[in-house]
Write an enzyme that holds these catalytic residues in place. Structure first.
Site, short mmCIF file in Angstrom:
data_model
loop_
_atom_site.label_atom_id
_atom_site.label_comp_id
_atom_site.label_asym_id
_atom_site.label_seq_id
_atom_site.Cartn_x
_atom_site.Cartn_y
_atom_site.Cartn_z
N ASN A 1 0.82 -1.20 0.00
CA ASN A 1 0.00 0.00 0.00
C ASN A 1 0.86 1.26 0.00
OD1 ASN A 1 -2.13 -1.77 0.19
ND2 ASN A 1 -2.33 -1.57 2.41
N HIS B 1 5.98 -0.51 -2.72
CA HIS B 1 5.53 0.19 -3.93
C HIS B 1 5.49 1.70 -3.78
CE1 HIS B 1 3.29 -3.74 -5.19
NE2 HIS B 1 4.59 -3.80 -5.42
N ASN C 1 -7.67 -12.91 4.79
CA ASN C 1 -8.25 -12.19 3.66
C ASN C 1 -9.76 -12.32 3.66
OD1 ASN C 1 -7.10 -10.57 1.43
ND2 ASN C 1 -8.28 -11.98 0.14
N GLU D 1 -11.66 -13.03 1.28
CA GLU D 1 -12.00 -14.26 0.53
C GLU D 1 -10.68 -14.93 0.15
OE1 GLU D 1 -14.08 -12.19 -2.44
OE2 GLU D 1 -12.28 -11.43 -3.41
N ALA E 1 -10.48 -7.86 7.78
CA ALA E 1 -9.20 -7.69 8.48
C ALA E 1 -9.39 -7.11 9.87
CB ALA E 1 -8.28 -6.80 7.65
C1 BV8 Z 1 8.48 -5.85 -11.28
C2 BV8 Z 1 1.22 1.16 -7.59
C3 BV8 Z 1 10.68 -6.54 -11.92
C4 BV8 Z 1 0.83 2.03 -6.50
C5 BV8 Z 1 1.16 -1.16 -7.94
C6 BV8 Z 1 3.12 -11.55 -16.13
C7 BV8 Z 1 3.11 -12.51 -15.15
C8 BV8 Z 1 3.62 -12.25 -13.89
C9 BV8 Z 1 4.13 -11.00 -13.57
C10 BV8 Z 1 4.11 -10.03 -14.54
C11 BV8 Z 1 3.61 -10.29 -15.81
N1 BV8 Z 1 3.73 -9.17 -16.53
C12 BV8 Z 1 4.30 -8.21 -15.77
C13 BV8 Z 1 4.55 -8.72 -14.55
C14 BV8 Z 1 5.16 -8.02 -13.40
C15 BV8 Z 1 4.15 -7.07 -12.77
C16 BV8 Z 1 2.91 -7.82 -12.34
O1 BV8 Z 1 2.92 -8.52 -11.34
N2 BV8 Z 1 1.81 -7.68 -13.11
C17 BV8 Z 1 0.59 -8.36 -12.75
C18 BV8 Z 1 -0.61 -7.45 -13.03
C19 BV8 Z 1 0.50 -9.66 -13.55
N3 BV8 Z 1 4.81 -6.51 -11.62
C20 BV8 Z 1 5.58 -5.41 -11.75
O2 BV8 Z 1 5.70 -4.76 -12.77
C21 BV8 Z 1 6.37 -5.03 -10.50
N4 BV8 Z 1 7.73 -4.83 -10.87
O3 BV8 Z 1 8.06 -6.98 -11.44
O4 BV8 Z 1 9.79 -5.47 -11.55
C22 BV8 Z 1 11.50 -6.92 -10.74
C23 BV8 Z 1 10.92 -7.63 -9.69
C24 BV8 Z 1 11.70 -7.99 -8.61
C25 BV8 Z 1 13.05 -7.63 -8.57
C26 BV8 Z 1 13.62 -6.91 -9.62
C27 BV8 Z 1 12.84 -6.56 -10.71
C28 BV8 Z 1 5.84 -3.73 -9.92
C29 BV8 Z 1 4.47 -3.97 -9.36
C30 BV8 Z 1 3.98 -2.72 -8.63
C31 BV8 Z 1 2.86 -2.10 -9.39
N5 BV8 Z 1 2.26 -1.04 -8.62
N6 BV8 Z 1 0.66 -0.15 -7.34
C32 BV8 Z 1 -0.58 2.46 -6.59
O5 BV8 Z 1 -1.04 2.99 -7.63
O6 BV8 Z 1 -1.21 2.26 -5.55
S1 BV8 Z 1 0.36 -2.63 -7.82
C33 BV8 Z 1 -1.12 -2.47 -6.95
O7 BV8 Z 1 -1.83 -3.72 -7.05
C34 BV8 Z 1 -0.95 -2.31 -5.46
O8 BV8 Z 1 0.17 -1.56 -5.10
C35 BV8 Z 1 -0.85 -3.72 -4.95
O9 BV8 Z 1 0.49 -4.05 -4.73
C36 BV8 Z 1 -1.27 -4.55 -6.08
C37 BV8 Z 1 -2.18 -5.64 -5.65
O10 BV8 Z 1 -3.32 -5.07 -5.14
P1 BV8 Z 1 -3.87 -5.60 -3.71
O11 BV8 Z 1 -3.19 -4.84 -2.66
O12 BV8 Z 1 -3.79 -7.08 -3.62
O13 BV8 Z 1 -5.36 -5.13 -3.84
P2 BV8 Z 1 -6.52 -5.90 -4.60
O14 BV8 Z 1 -7.66 -4.95 -4.78
O15 BV8 Z 1 -5.98 -6.62 -5.79
O16 BV8 Z 1 -6.96 -7.01 -3.54
C38 BV8 Z 1 -7.49 -6.62 -2.32
C39 BV8 Z 1 -7.73 -7.90 -1.53
O17 BV8 Z 1 -8.21 -7.53 -0.23
C40 BV8 Z 1 -8.77 -8.79 -2.17
O18 BV8 Z 1 -8.30 -10.12 -2.16
C41 BV8 Z 1 -10.00 -8.63 -1.26
O19 BV8 Z 1 -10.72 -9.84 -1.15
C42 BV8 Z 1 -9.35 -8.30 0.06
N7 BV8 Z 1 -10.18 -7.47 0.94
C43 BV8 Z 1 -11.07 -6.51 0.58
N8 BV8 Z 1 -11.63 -5.98 1.70
C44 BV8 Z 1 -11.07 -6.63 2.77
C45 BV8 Z 1 -10.16 -7.57 2.29
N9 BV8 Z 1 -9.45 -8.38 3.10
C46 BV8 Z 1 -9.66 -8.25 4.43
N10 BV8 Z 1 -10.52 -7.36 4.96
C47 BV8 Z 1 -11.24 -6.55 4.17
N11 BV8 Z 1 -12.11 -5.68 4.72
#
Ligand code: BV8
Length: 221
Positions: free
Chosen positions: A88, A105, A194, A196, A212
């Site tokens: 976050n 991030h 989580n 779900e 949470a």
């Molecule tokens: C990198 C910016 C190289 C900030 C973010 C193909 C396959 C695999 C990987 C890749 C691919 N193509 C590209 C990639 C790499 C890519 C990636 O993973 N893409 C994905 C989409 C496939 N990653 C990158 O580019 C990263 N960099 O890989 O560099 C490297 C790596 C290592 C070492 C050297 C080099 C950079 C990724 C960062 C991107 N920036 N955010 C902003 O704008 O805020 S990502 C963004 O989504 C967030 O920061 C967060 O990290 C991410 C995931 O989101 P979540 O936090 O999980 O939120 P989400 O809504 O998805 O889920 C919420 C969850 O909470 C749900 O499950 C829900 O059920 C639950 N929930 C809801 N309410 C509650 C709850 N739980 C409990 N209580 C509640 N009340």
């Protein structure tokens, strides 16, 4: 007992901050490619700056919830044996009292000058192109790790995971890497808290479902 906790948008949901992939998530409001890649910023910096200005303003209107507060209590008990790695960009962990927080991030409260490469604490809007407090250049961007950019401090995170006794993932969908791979790098046992089951739930030794604000205090206390 060495513990690494990974948090995602779900831990801040009950504070009133939108998550990314739930029904009213940020990604529904904004095309992810439009706002979270260096290419999008190069193409339309004002739109990307406005997106983060909106989120910075939203953050100023909310407060930490019981989950953030429970992790702060856990740090009081464990001290240096606890590291919170958050995906976050909000500051709710810190406002709840946590001090050992690693922002993988980046942070909404920081601006990065692409001229002098300095980072500055930042509360104001960036869309009106303010000058860098250090060098005066109008080259400030959000201090956010976008898709395709390298997360902060991976060496610190890898070392903590390889030496931990327990890895706990809270409020993340487990779809963004490298954070989604942390469960495989953790030396010790693993627990998911989580709303779900995440896409990686089956990789955890134990996975509990619920809000949470209920699960985290119950686990901590
Ligand atoms: C990198 C910016 C190289 C900030 C973010 C193909 C396959 C695999 C990987 C890749 C691919 N193509 C590209 C990639 C790499 C890519 C990636 O993973 N893409 C994905 C989409 C496939 N990653 C990158 O580019 C990263 N960099 O890989 O560099 C490297 C790596 C290592 C070492 C050297 C080099 C950079 C990724 C960062 C991107 N920036 N955010 C902003 O704008 O805020 S990502 C963004 O989504 C967030 O920061 C967060 O990290 C991410 C995931 O989101 P979540 O936090 O999980 O939120 P989400 O809504 O998805 O889920 C919420 C969850 O909470 C749900 O499950 C829900 O059920 C639950 N929930 C809801 N309410 C509650 C709850 N739980 C409990 N209580 C509640 N009340």
């Amino acid at each position: 007992m060495r513990v690494v906790v990974l948090t995602g948008a779900g831990i801040s949901a009950e504070s009133g901050l939108a998550t990314f992939r739930d029904s009213n998530g940020l990604w529904e409001g904004h095309d992810p490619i439009q706002v979270a890649t260096p290419e999008a910023y190069a193409d339309d910096p004002a739109l990307v700056q406005r997106f983060y200005d909106e989120r910075r303003a939203a953050l100023s209107r909310v407060a930490p919830n019981a989950a953030h507060e429970a992790l702060a209590r856990l740090e009081q008990a464990l001290g240096d044996d606890l590291l919170v790695v958050t995906q976050n960009v909000d500051d709710l962990h810190e406002r709840a009292g946590s001090t050992r927080v690693h922002h993988l991030h980046g942070r909404l409260g920081s601006a990065w000058c692409t001229t002098c490469d300095e980072r500055h604490s930042w509360a104001g809007p960036l869309a009106d192109r303010p000058p860098c407090p250090g060098c005066g250049a109008r080259a400030l961007r959000p201090d956010i790790v976008w898709f395709g950019e390298i997360p902060y401090g991976m060496d610190v995170v890898e070392h903590a995971l390889w030496s931990c006794d327990l890895f706990v993932s809270i409020g993340t969908s487990g779809v963004v890497y490298p954070a989604a791979a942390f469960v495989h790098w953790a030396r010790g046992t693993t627990l998911e808290l989580n709303l779900e089951p995440s896409s990686g739930a089956s990789d955890f030794v134990e996975s509990r479902q619920g809000p949470a604000s209920h699960l985290v205090p119950a686990w901590v206390d």
